[in-house]
Write an enzyme that holds these catalytic residues in place. Sequence first.
Site, PDB file in Angstrom:
ATOM      1  N   ASP A 138    -120.718 -94.186 -64.291  1.00 57.90           N
ATOM      2  CA  ASP A 138    -121.520 -95.201 -64.981  1.00 57.90           C
ATOM      3  C   ASP A 138    -121.085 -95.304 -66.446  1.00 57.90           C
ATOM      4  OD1 ASP A 138    -122.466 -92.669 -65.710  1.00 57.90           O
ATOM      5  OD2 ASP A 138    -124.538 -93.346 -65.954  1.00 57.90           O
ATOM      6  N   PHE A 142    -130.277 -86.393 -67.158  1.00 60.56           N
ATOM      7  CA  PHE A 142    -130.263 -87.840 -66.957  1.00 60.56           C
ATOM      8  C   PHE A 142    -129.791 -88.268 -65.564  1.00 60.56           C
ATOM      9  CE2 PHE A 142    -128.208 -91.978 -67.002  1.00 60.56           C
ATOM     10  CZ  PHE A 142    -129.234 -92.778 -67.464  1.00 60.56           C
ATOM     11  N   ASN A 143    -128.616 -87.810 -65.117  1.00 60.70           N
ATOM     12  CA  ASN A 143    -128.061 -88.329 -63.858  1.00 60.70           C
ATOM     13  C   ASN A 143    -128.969 -88.038 -62.666  1.00 60.70           C
ATOM     14  OD1 ASN A 143    -125.815 -89.365 -65.101  1.00 60.70           O
ATOM     15  ND2 ASN A 143    -124.511 -87.589 -64.646  1.00 60.70           N
ATOM     16  N   GLN A 163    -125.186 -88.818 -80.983  1.00 56.55           N
ATOM     17  CA  GLN A 163    -125.711 -87.484 -80.665  1.00 56.55           C
ATOM     18  C   GLN A 163    -126.332 -86.863 -81.912  1.00 56.55           C
ATOM     19  OE1 GLN A 163    -125.748 -85.843 -77.714  1.00 56.55           O
ATOM     20  NE2 GLN A 163    -124.538 -87.269 -76.530  1.00 56.55           N
ATOM     21  N   ASP A 184    -117.997 -90.619 -69.263  1.00 52.88           N
ATOM     22  CA  ASP A 184    -117.396 -91.111 -68.013  1.00 52.88           C
ATOM     23  C   ASP A 184    -115.993 -91.655 -68.303  1.00 52.88           C
ATOM     24  OD1 ASP A 184    -119.952 -91.511 -65.982  1.00 52.88           O
ATOM     25  OD2 ASP A 184    -120.474 -91.906 -68.054  1.00 52.88           O
ATOM     26  N   HIS A 243    -119.924 -84.256 -71.308  1.00 52.63           N
ATOM     27  CA  HIS A 243    -120.356 -83.753 -69.989  1.00 52.63           C
ATOM     28  C   HIS A 243    -119.369 -84.078 -68.857  1.00 52.63           C
ATOM     29  CE1 HIS A 243    -124.359 -83.257 -71.797  1.00 52.63           C
ATOM     30  NE2 HIS A 243    -124.280 -84.496 -72.222  1.00 52.63           N
ATOM     31  N   ASP A 244    -119.147 -85.370 -68.628  1.00 55.34           N
ATOM     32  CA  ASP A 244    -118.541 -85.810 -67.357  1.00 55.34           C
ATOM     33  C   ASP A 244    -117.122 -85.300 -67.083  1.00 55.34           C
ATOM     34  OD1 ASP A 244    -120.871 -87.117 -66.722  1.00 55.34           O
ATOM     35  OD2 ASP A 244    -120.210 -89.041 -67.520  1.00 55.34           O
ATOM     36  N   ASN A 290    -125.951 -95.326 -67.400  1.00 61.10           N
ATOM     37  CA  ASN A 290    -125.983 -95.366 -68.866  1.00 61.10           C
ATOM     38  C   ASN A 290    -126.349 -96.752 -69.385  1.00 61.10           C
ATOM     39  OD1 ASN A 290    -125.371 -92.670 -69.557  1.00 61.10           O
ATOM     40  ND2 ASN A 290    -123.218 -93.023 -69.045  1.00 61.10           N
ATOM     41  N   THR A 330    -120.385 -88.877 -61.615  1.00 62.46           N
ATOM     42  CA  THR A 330    -120.699 -88.598 -63.022  1.00 62.46           C
ATOM     43  C   THR A 330    -121.800 -89.543 -63.514  1.00 62.46           C
ATOM     44  OG1 THR A 330    -118.934 -90.056 -63.807  1.00 62.46           O
ATOM     45  CG2 THR A 330    -118.359 -87.729 -63.513  1.00 62.46           C
TER      46      THR A 330
HETATM   47  C1  BDR Z   1    -125.042 -87.485 -68.223  1.00 70.90           C
HETATM   48  O1  BDR Z   1    -125.846 -88.596 -68.576  1.00 70.90           O
HETATM   49  C2  BDR Z   1    -125.055 -89.654 -69.067  1.00 70.90           C
HETATM   50  O2  BDR Z   1    -125.621 -90.196 -70.216  1.00 70.90           O
HETATM   51  C3  BDR Z   1    -123.679 -89.085 -69.302  1.00 70.90           C
HETATM   52  O3  BDR Z   1    -122.695 -90.065 -69.027  1.00 70.90           O
HETATM   53  C4  BDR Z   1    -123.600 -87.923 -68.350  1.00 70.90           C
HETATM   54  O4  BDR Z   1    -123.127 -88.349 -67.098  1.00 70.90           O
HETATM   55  C5  BDR Z   1    -125.423 -86.312 -69.076  1.00 70.90           C
HETATM   56  O5  BDR Z   1    -126.763 -85.984 -68.883  1.00 70.90           O
HETATM   57 CA    CA Z   2    -122.099 -90.502 -66.776  1.00 67.71          CA
END
Ligand code: BDR
Ligand code: CA
Length: 310
Positions: free
Chosen positions: A11, A165-166, A227, A16, A239-240, A40, A124
């Site tokens: 996303d 989140f994911n 951030q 990503d 993260h991804d 996202n 992701t």
């Molecule tokens: C995840 O949430 C999204 O905002 C980022 O792309 C990542 O996949 C992190 O929590």
């Molecule tokens: Ca993501």
Amino acid sequence: MEKTKIILDCDPGHDDAVAIILAGKNPAIDLLGITVVSGNQTLDKTVRNALNVTQYLGIDVPVFAGCSEPMVRKKITAGDIHGESGLDGPVFPPLERKAEPEHAVNFIIRTLMESDGDITVVTTGPMTNLAMAMRMEPKIVSKIKRIVLMGGAYTNGNVTPAAEFNIVADAEAAYVCFTSNVPITMVGLDVTRLALCYPEIVDRMGKIENRASKLFVDLMRHFCKSQKETFGWEGGPLHDPVTIAYLIDPSVLEVKPMNVQIDIRSTQSYGRTNCDRFDYLHLPHTADVATDLDVERFWNIIEENIRLYD
Ligand code: BDR
Ligand code: CA
């Protein structure tokens, strides 16, 4: 070298996009397709972002638009981190690429059914596309070699104290995937929060001076700024790409098999990945959960892969 065949379900999203950089050219990875989901940002935006990134980097891999809504819950997005476009920062040339006419869920089903069971599905973003595919064609379950997902946490979440989140963006979809019996590697916030992209890292990648390094710098300048504004952190957690780095070099992560259950019932902890790290419940292990990241190796992988572009 035998390549790892993957479908990348994402996303984009700044992190990503870096996962796409890693998967797009690495000789150990055979990227069969990029499937896109709402997360996202709304689906129209995340698809556009995937097309822009692949067009800009010359990654000749089909992009498929998937689900624009979660399975059950109301949609959420993460514009506070990724901006109005979902990929604020870089300015791309006019977009000529188009998404494939086939729906992402149909592509996932078709590709898995035609396979020898040797495809890893990397997610992701919210797991909506994969869960929908499993519900539409349950026979794909035995065809998936492994799911490697960025999502969840056994420590704190990043949307609520409990949830990442994911997972929280479509907890029912995560529930479907985690109860499918497909082998799973869960790359959660516990390790991705170690992948902090400090200004020194941005400078290091910027010195490579090719398309991918320019994109990385443009992405990270925005990502790190948001951030800092949101969490007060100097470096944003990337993260991804940890998922793809792990497929390129599994030694980058330590993993521990655990029983993992997705909470889709409670109010406070909706979307939590309950990981029985210490085996309190004596239940079958359902996922390999990442417990540590070799941070130095991770940034070396990012650098090595940025260098593969022109
Ligand atoms: C995840 O949430 C999204 O905002 C980022 O792309 C990542 O996949 C992190 O929590
Ligand atoms: Ca993501």
